[in-house]
Design an enzyme around this catalytic site. Structure first.
Site, mmCIF file in Angstrom:
data_model
loop_
_atom_site.group_PDB
_atom_site.id
_atom_site.type_symbol
_atom_site.label_atom_id
_atom_site.label_comp_id
_atom_site.label_asym_id
_atom_site.label_seq_id
_atom_site.Cartn_x
_atom_site.Cartn_y
_atom_site.Cartn_z
ATOM 1 N N LYS A 53 0.899 -1.318 -0.136
ATOM 2 C CA LYS A 53 -0.051 0.147 0.066
ATOM 3 C C LYS A 53 0.848 1.393 0.142
ATOM 4 O O LYS A 53 0.484 2.351 -0.899
ATOM 5 C CB LYS A 53 -0.801 0.107 1.296
ATOM 6 C CG LYS A 53 -2.143 -0.979 1.122
ATOM 7 C CD LYS A 53 -2.551 -1.539 2.181
ATOM 8 C CE LYS A 53 -3.501 -2.491 2.098
ATOM 9 N NZ LYS A 53 -4.207 -3.298 3.470
ATOM 10 N N GLN A 97 -4.317 -1.735 9.754
ATOM 11 C CA GLN A 97 -4.296 -3.294 8.997
ATOM 12 C C GLN A 97 -4.616 -4.213 10.077
ATOM 13 O O GLN A 97 -4.189 -4.146 11.297
ATOM 14 C CB GLN A 97 -2.665 -3.184 8.748
ATOM 15 C CG GLN A 97 -2.472 -4.650 7.957
ATOM 16 C CD GLN A 97 -3.209 -4.637 6.796
ATOM 17 O OE1 GLN A 97 -3.064 -3.845 5.940
ATOM 18 N NE2 GLN A 97 -3.783 -5.614 6.171
ATOM 19 N N ASP A 120 -11.147 2.877 4.612
ATOM 20 C CA ASP A 120 -11.547 1.301 4.573
ATOM 21 C C ASP A 120 -13.055 1.215 4.207
ATOM 22 O O ASP A 120 -13.548 0.175 3.796
ATOM 23 C CB ASP A 120 -11.134 0.807 5.663
ATOM 24 C CG ASP A 120 -9.983 -0.369 5.471
ATOM 25 O OD1 ASP A 120 -9.889 -0.562 4.047
ATOM 26 O OD2 ASP A 120 -9.039 -0.727 6.280
#
Ligand code: NAP
Length: 288
Positions: A53, A97, A120
Site C-alpha cells: 500500500k 491493518q 476502508d
C-alpha cells in the site's frame, strides 16, 4: 479455455495513472493527499500488505504516514495513535491493518477512526448509507468497490443481471451485494447455510465468490457465459513452486474458465484492485 481474463493488475495500473493526474492537480492547489497506515505486531502478511500500500502511495504521489506499534501495545496506546492521526490535518485517510493482536478490541479501534478518514469504508455509518436508497457513503469498502470496477471496466452490464454473491462478511460479501443491488442487479446472497449452493450459482449471470476456501466453486456450477469475480485468496501446497506454496482463489479457475464468459485470475484479479480503491478513497478524502 473460452473465458476472457479480466486483468485486475492492468486495470489497477490504469486507475493508478488516473489518480496520479488527480493528485498532481491537488498538489498544484497546495493539497497533498495523505494516508496513514497503522500496523500493530509482527504478522508477516500484514507487513507485506502495508508495504504494498505504501509503495502504491509513493507511485501516485500520496504522502504516507506509517505508524508501527509492537504486538505488546496496549488497547489505549493503539487508540491514542488512531486519535492522534484523526486530529492530524495532513492525514486524509487512516488504514488500520487487520488483524490486530487478540488483546486489542478491533471494533473499538475501528470506531475511533473519524468517519471522514474511514478510507476502508468499514464504519457502520458508511455501510448503513450503502444500504439506503438515496444515500451516498463517504467511502465504499475497497475490495467490494474493486469488484464493481472490474465488472464495469470489463464491459459487464450489471443492471437487470442475476448476481450471486457467495459469502456475507462485513468486509466483502455484504457490501458487494449492496453495491450490486444499488446498480439494479437481482442479487442472491449465499452462505454456509445455503441449501443448494450449486443450483443458486448456476442461475447467476454474475458470480462473486468471497468464501475463503480454495477451489470451492466448481466449473460445472457456472452458467455458460457468466462473469466470475473471484475474491478468495487461499494459500495451498504446490511442490512445483519455489516456496512449496501458491495462491489460489475460491473458484476452480481451470474448470470455470472453460464455461464462463469472463473470469478474474488469482493472483492478479481482485487483489490489485483493493489497493487501487484504497488509493482512490484517499484521493477523494483529500479532494473533499
Ligand atoms: P469470512 O469473513 O470468513 O466470510 C466467509 C463467508 O463465506 C461467510 O459469509 C461464510 O458463511 C461463507 N462460507 C463459508 N463456508 C461456506 C460454504 N461451505 N458454503 C457457502 N458459504 C460459505 O471471509 P472474508 O473476509 O469475506 O474473505 C473471503 C475471502 O476473500 C478470503 O479468502 C479472503 O482472504 C479473501 N479476501 C481477499 C481480498 C482481496 O483484496 N483480494 C480482500 C478481502 C478478503 P457464513 O456467514 O454462514 O459463515
Amino acid at each position: 479455455m473460452t473465458a476472457r481474463i479480466i486483468d485486475g493488475k492492468s486495470i489497477a495500473q490504469a486507475i493508478h495513472g488516473e489518480l496520479r493526474a488527480e493528485v498532481a492537480a491537488l498538489r498544484a492547489r497546495g493539497i497533498v493527499p495523505g494516508l496513514a497506515t497503522v500496523l500493530v505486531g509482527d504478522n508477516p502478511a500484514s507487513h507485506k500488505y502495508v508495504s504494498m500500500k505504501r509503495k502504491s502511495c509513493a507511485e501516485i504521489g500520496i504522502e504516507s504516514f506509517h505508524c508501527e506499534l509492537p504486538a505488546t501495545a496496549t488497547q489505549q496506546e493503539v487508540l491514542d495513535l488512531v486519535q492522534r492521526l484523526g486530529a492530524n490535518p495532513r492525514v486524509h485517510g487512516i488504514l488500520v491493518q487487520l488483524p490486530l493482536p487478540k488483546h486489542v478490541d478491533e471494533r473499538l479501534v475501528l470506531d475511533a477512526v473519524p468517519l471522514h478518514k474511514d478510507v476502508d469504508g468499514f464504519h457502520p455509518l458508511n455501510i448503513g448509507a450503502l444500504a439506503m436508497k438515496g444515500r451516498t457513503p463517504d467511502f465504499v469498502p475497497c475490495t467490494p468497490a474493486g469488484c464493481i470496477e472490474l465488472l464495469d471496466r470489463s464491459g459487464t452490464s450489471i443492471a437487470g443481471a442475476d448476481a450471486v454473491v457467495v459469502g456475507r462478511s462485513n468486509i466483502v460479501g455484504m457490501p458487494v451485494a449492496l453495491l450490486l443491488t444499488g446498480r439494479d442487479a437481482t442479487v442472491t446472497i449465499c452462505h454456509s447455510r445455503t441449501k443448494d449452493l450449486p443450483a443458486a450459482v448456476r442461475r447467476a449471470d454474475i458470480v462473486v465468490a468471497a468464501i475463503g476456501r480454495a477451489h470451492f466453486v466448481k466449473g460445472d456450477w457456472i452458467k455458460p457465459g457468466a462473469v466470475v469475480i473471484d475474491v478468495g485468496t487461499n494459500v495451498i501446497d504446490d511442490p512445483a513452486k519455489p516456496g512449496g506454496k501458491k495462491l489460489v482463489g475460491d473458484v476452480d479457475f481451470d474448470a470455470a474458465a472453460k464455461v464462463a464468459g469472463a473470469i478474474t485470475p488469482v493472483p492478479g484479479g481482485v487483489g490489485p484492485m483493493t489497493i487501487a480503491m484504497l488509493m482512490r478513497n484517499t484521493v477523494r478524502g483529500a479532494s473533499r
